[in-house]
Write a protein that holds these residues in place. Sequence first.
Motif, PDB file in Angstrom:
ATOM      1  N   ALA A  40       0.829  -1.208   0.000  1.00 34.05           N
ATOM      2  CA  ALA A  40       0.000   0.000   0.000  1.00 34.05           C
ATOM      3  C   ALA A  40       0.863   1.258   0.000  1.00 34.05           C
ATOM      4  O   ALA A  40       0.560   2.236  -0.688  1.00 34.05           O
ATOM      5  N   LEU A  41       1.955   1.239   0.765  1.00 30.17           N
ATOM      6  CA  LEU A  41       2.870   2.378   0.774  1.00 30.17           C
ATOM      7  C   LEU A  41       3.471   2.597  -0.609  1.00 30.17           C
ATOM      8  O   LEU A  41       3.556   3.734  -1.100  1.00 30.17           O
ATOM      9  N   ALA A  42       3.912   1.505  -1.242  1.00 29.81           N
ATOM     10  CA  ALA A  42       4.533   1.622  -2.564  1.00 29.81           C
ATOM     11  C   ALA A  42       3.532   2.091  -3.608  1.00 29.81           C
ATOM     12  O   ALA A  42       3.851   2.920  -4.470  1.00 29.81           O
ATOM     13  N   ILE A  43       2.319   1.579  -3.550  1.00 31.95           N
ATOM     14  CA  ILE A  43       1.287   1.946  -4.530  1.00 31.95           C
ATOM     15  C   ILE A  43       0.935   3.426  -4.424  1.00 31.95           C
ATOM     16  O   ILE A  43       0.728   4.108  -5.426  1.00 31.95           O
ATOM     17  N   THR A  44       0.882   3.940  -3.208  1.00 27.66           N
ATOM     18  CA  THR A  44       0.535   5.355  -3.010  1.00 27.66           C
ATOM     19  C   THR A  44       1.739   6.277  -3.157  1.00 27.66           C
ATOM     20  O   THR A  44       1.607   7.491  -3.020  1.00 27.66           O
ATOM     21  N   GLY A  45       2.925   5.698  -3.434  1.00 29.55           N
ATOM     22  CA  GLY A  45       4.105   6.513  -3.650  1.00 29.55           C
ATOM     23  C   GLY A  45       4.696   7.106  -2.401  1.00 29.55           C
ATOM     24  O   GLY A  45       5.448   8.082  -2.455  1.00 29.55           O
ATOM     25  N   ARG A  46       4.405   6.525  -1.253  1.00 35.87           N
ATOM     26  CA  ARG A  46       4.914   7.047   0.007  1.00 35.87           C
ATOM     27  C   ARG A  46       6.106   6.224   0.467  1.00 35.87           C
ATOM     28  O   ARG A  46       6.137   5.005   0.317  1.00 35.87           O
ATOM     29  N   SER A  47       7.092   6.896   1.031  1.00 38.88           N
ATOM     30  CA  SER A  47       8.310   6.232   1.494  1.00 38.88           C
ATOM     31  C   SER A  47       8.167   5.807   2.944  1.00 38.88           C
ATOM     32  O   SER A  47       7.623   6.561   3.757  1.00 38.88           O
ATOM     33  N   PRO A  48       8.638   4.606   3.291  1.00 39.25           N
ATOM     34  CA  PRO A  48       8.616   4.184   4.696  1.00 39.25           C
ATOM     35  C   PRO A  48       9.466   5.119   5.540  1.00 39.25           C
ATOM     36  O   PRO A  48      10.531   5.565   5.118  1.00 39.25           O
ATOM     37  N   ARG A  49       9.010   5.400   6.740  1.00 41.97           N
ATOM     38  CA  ARG A  49       9.745   6.256   7.666  1.00 41.97           C
ATOM     39  C   ARG A  49       9.903   5.538   9.003  1.00 41.97           C
ATOM     40  O   ARG A  49       9.065   4.711   9.361  1.00 41.97           O
ATOM     41  N   PRO A  50      10.961   5.862   9.736  1.00 42.79           N
ATOM     42  CA  PRO A  50      11.108   5.269  11.070  1.00 42.79           C
ATOM     43  C   PRO A  50       9.934   5.667  11.960  1.00 42.79           C
ATOM     44  O   PRO A  50       9.336   6.736  11.791  1.00 42.79           O
ATOM     45  N   GLY A  51       9.618   4.804  12.913  1.00 37.97           N
ATOM     46  CA  GLY A  51       8.534   5.121  13.840  1.00 37.97           C
ATOM     47  C   GLY A  51       7.226   4.469  13.430  1.00 37.97           C
ATOM     48  O   GLY A  51       7.191   3.443  12.740  1.00 37.97           O
ATOM     49  N   ARG A  52       6.144   5.077  13.819  1.00 36.06           N
ATOM     50  CA  ARG A  52       4.820   4.507  13.556  1.00 36.06           C
ATOM     51  C   ARG A  52       4.488   4.506  12.070  1.00 36.06           C
ATOM     52  O   ARG A  52       4.834   5.424  11.338  1.00 36.06           O
ATOM     53  N   ARG A  53       3.754   3.475  11.671  1.00 35.48           N
ATOM     54  CA  ARG A  53       3.293   3.402  10.294  1.00 35.48           C
ATOM     55  C   ARG A  53       2.147   4.387  10.100  1.00 35.48           C
ATOM     56  O   ARG A  53       1.384   4.657  11.037  1.00 35.48           O
ATOM     57  N   PRO A  54       1.974   4.934   8.890  1.00 35.48           N
ATOM     58  CA  PRO A  54       0.883   5.883   8.647  1.00 35.48           C
ATOM     59  C   PRO A  54      -0.467   5.263   8.991  1.00 35.48           C
ATOM     60  O   PRO A  54      -0.807   4.177   8.505  1.00 35.48           O
ATOM     61  N   ALA A  55      -1.228   5.958   9.803  1.00 41.18           N
ATOM     62  CA  ALA A  55      -2.499   5.411  10.294  1.00 41.18           C
ATOM     63  C   ALA A  55      -3.473   5.125   9.151  1.00 41.18           C
ATOM     64  O   ALA A  55      -4.202   4.125   9.182  1.00 41.18           O
ATOM     65  N   ASP A  56      -3.490   5.984   8.123  1.00 40.23           N
ATOM     66  CA  ASP A  56      -4.448   5.769   7.037  1.00 40.23           C
ATOM     67  C   ASP A  56      -4.088   4.539   6.209  1.00 40.23           C
ATOM     68  O   ASP A  56      -4.979   3.825   5.733  1.00 40.23           O
ATOM     69  N   ILE A  57      -2.785   4.262   6.065  1.00 42.99           N
ATOM     70  CA  ILE A  57      -2.364   3.063   5.334  1.00 42.99           C
ATOM     71  C   ILE A  57      -2.718   1.817   6.131  1.00 42.99           C
ATOM     72  O   ILE A  57      -3.256   0.837   5.595  1.00 42.99           O
ATOM     73  N   VAL A  58      -2.408   1.832   7.409  1.00 40.79           N
ATOM     74  CA  VAL A  58      -2.733   0.683   8.273  1.00 40.79           C
ATOM     75  C   VAL A  58      -4.227   0.405   8.233  1.00 40.79           C
ATOM     76  O   VAL A  58      -4.667  -0.749   8.111  1.00 40.79           O
ATOM     77  N   GLU A  59      -5.028   1.467   8.320  1.00 43.31           N
ATOM     78  CA  GLU A  59      -6.481   1.313   8.337  1.00 43.31           C
ATOM     79  C   GLU A  59      -6.999   0.795   7.000  1.00 43.31           C
ATOM     80  O   GLU A  59      -7.935  -0.014   6.958  1.00 43.31           O
ATOM     81  N   ALA A  60      -6.389   1.242   5.915  1.00 45.17           N
ATOM     82  CA  ALA A  60      -6.888   0.896   4.588  1.00 45.17           C
ATOM     83  C   ALA A  60      -6.744  -0.583   4.261  1.00 45.17           C
ATOM     84  O   ALA A  60      -7.543  -1.132   3.495  1.00 45.17           O
ATOM     85  N   VAL A  61      -5.710  -1.246   4.818  1.00 50.42           N
ATOM     86  CA  VAL A  61      -5.468  -2.647   4.459  1.00 50.42           C
ATOM     87  C   VAL A  61      -5.577  -3.582   5.663  1.00 50.42           C
ATOM     88  O   VAL A  61      -5.202  -4.749   5.583  1.00 50.42           O
ATOM     89  N   ARG A  62      -6.102  -3.088   6.772  1.00 53.05           N
ATOM     90  CA  ARG A  62      -6.161  -3.918   7.983  1.00 53.05           C
ATOM     91  C   ARG A  62      -7.173  -5.044   7.824  1.00 53.05           C
ATOM     92  O   ARG A  62      -8.307  -4.843   7.401  1.00 53.05           O
ATOM     93  N   LEU A  63      -6.733  -6.245   8.198  1.00 49.33           N
ATOM     94  CA  LEU A  63      -7.590  -7.421   8.204  1.00 49.33           C
ATOM     95  C   LEU A  63      -7.632  -7.992   9.615  1.00 49.33           C
ATOM     96  O   LEU A  63      -6.656  -7.909  10.356  1.00 49.33           O
ATOM     97  N   ASP A  64      -8.753  -8.596   9.983  1.00 46.99           N
ATOM     98  CA  ASP A  64      -8.932  -9.161  11.311  1.00 46.99           C
ATOM     99  C   ASP A  64      -9.265 -10.641  11.220  1.00 46.99           C
ATOM    100  O   ASP A  64      -9.993 -11.078  10.321  1.00 46.99           O
ATOM    101  N   PHE A  65      -8.755 -11.406  12.159  1.00 46.93           N
ATOM    102  CA  PHE A  65      -9.089 -12.820  12.271  1.00 46.93           C
ATOM    103  C   PHE A  65     -10.460 -12.930  12.943  1.00 46.93           C
ATOM    104  O   PHE A  65     -10.664 -12.434  14.044  1.00 46.93           O
ATOM    105  N   VAL A  66     -11.410 -13.568  12.265  1.00 47.68           N
ATOM    106  CA  VAL A  66     -12.783 -13.605  12.803  1.00 47.68           C
ATOM    107  C   VAL A  66     -13.308 -15.020  13.010  1.00 47.68           C
ATOM    108  O   VAL A  66     -14.433 -15.188  13.495  1.00 47.68           O
ATOM    109  N   GLY A  67     -12.544 -16.049  12.676  1.00 47.70           N
ATOM    110  CA  GLY A  67     -13.071 -17.385  12.900  1.00 47.70           C
ATOM    111  C   GLY A  67     -12.112 -18.469  12.469  1.00 47.70           C
ATOM    112  O   GLY A  67     -11.222 -18.256  11.639  1.00 47.70           O
ATOM    113  N   PHE A  68     -12.279 -19.658  13.060  1.00 51.60           N
ATOM    114  CA  PHE A  68     -11.449 -20.821  12.755  1.00 51.60           C
ATOM    115  C   PHE A  68     -12.399 -21.967  12.472  1.00 51.60           C
ATOM    116  O   PHE A  68     -13.264 -22.290  13.290  1.00 51.60           O
ATOM    117  N   ARG A  69     -12.255 -22.585  11.274  1.00 45.38           N
ATOM    118  CA  ARG A  69     -13.171 -23.639  10.886  1.00 45.38           C
ATOM    119  C   ARG A  69     -12.444 -24.969  10.738  1.00 45.38           C
ATOM    120  O   ARG A  69     -11.226 -25.004  10.578  1.00 45.38           O
TER     121      ARG A  69
END
Length: 294
Positions: A40-69
């Motif tokens: 997502a960072l590469a696609i949007t043309g943004r460079s990784p920086r030290p410290g916290r990851r950009p909140a909007d990028i994290v939110e845009a691709v965040r997935l959650d574990f919701v079940g085990f079958r």
Amino acid sequence: MRIDDLTLYATGPATEGGRLPLAELARLASGLQATLEQLALAITGRSPRPGRRPADIVEAVRLDFVGFRAGSALLDIARTGQLYHDDGLLEQSLAALEAGTQKLRESPNERPQYFTPRLVNSLRTLTGAIGDRNVTRVELRQGDRVRLVVDEALQVAVRRVTFEPVAQESTIVGRLHMGDFSPATLRCRIDTYAGSISCDFESDLRDAVLDAMDQMVMAEGRAELEPNGRTIRILHLAALRRLEGARPKSLDDLAREQGVRPISSVDELGGAPAEGMEEFLAALRTARGEGEDE
């Protein structure tokens, strides 16, 4: 656009009985999430920086574990609780991951679009534990479509990816240690808060390095970076400056600054008698049996 019906399907000895070790679950989850964030960072043309990851990028691709079958190991994942519901960037990241990993299998020497050093490192983590005695294959499925296959072939392909050395101008601050002043190998080491960094330098900096040994310094030069794009492999010194405020002070200097004067007699170290000291000493003698008749 919404992305639904995502499943991680794992097979191998570690999944027998429809189970999956917690450590392996954590590795798969963190590896997949980190890979999507780097894409997502590469696609949007943004460079990784030290410290916290950009909140909007994290939110845009965040997935959650919701079940085990039941199955070899079927893990349902989904987007839950996002602040917005546009899955455009997530779909672009999944598409780039799908196309890129397929290209790696076919042409390991050709680096796919958006596959930065950090992303390749994330893929190496994701494929790291694939083996005959653990998980042998992992698929990321979306309905009937397989978006990603993690197996030994991908593991081998990712390990073959190489990058030209990354270099950039850098400035570091730390304590200068371990100088090698042999004319053939002028090297030193600077210990920073993030770790030790090896440096080399030309003969014109020899005296400056020698004078600053064991001192806090600010060093500037061209840094060769590791493939992760952030760790300095070696710094080619161009300038070195000793930080005067960080020079160690002698005991005499510290005593003078703090107004501490020499004592004239050992008796000055005594101070007021400690309350209850005699009772304590008497109890101690009793416990040792001192003063008792033989």
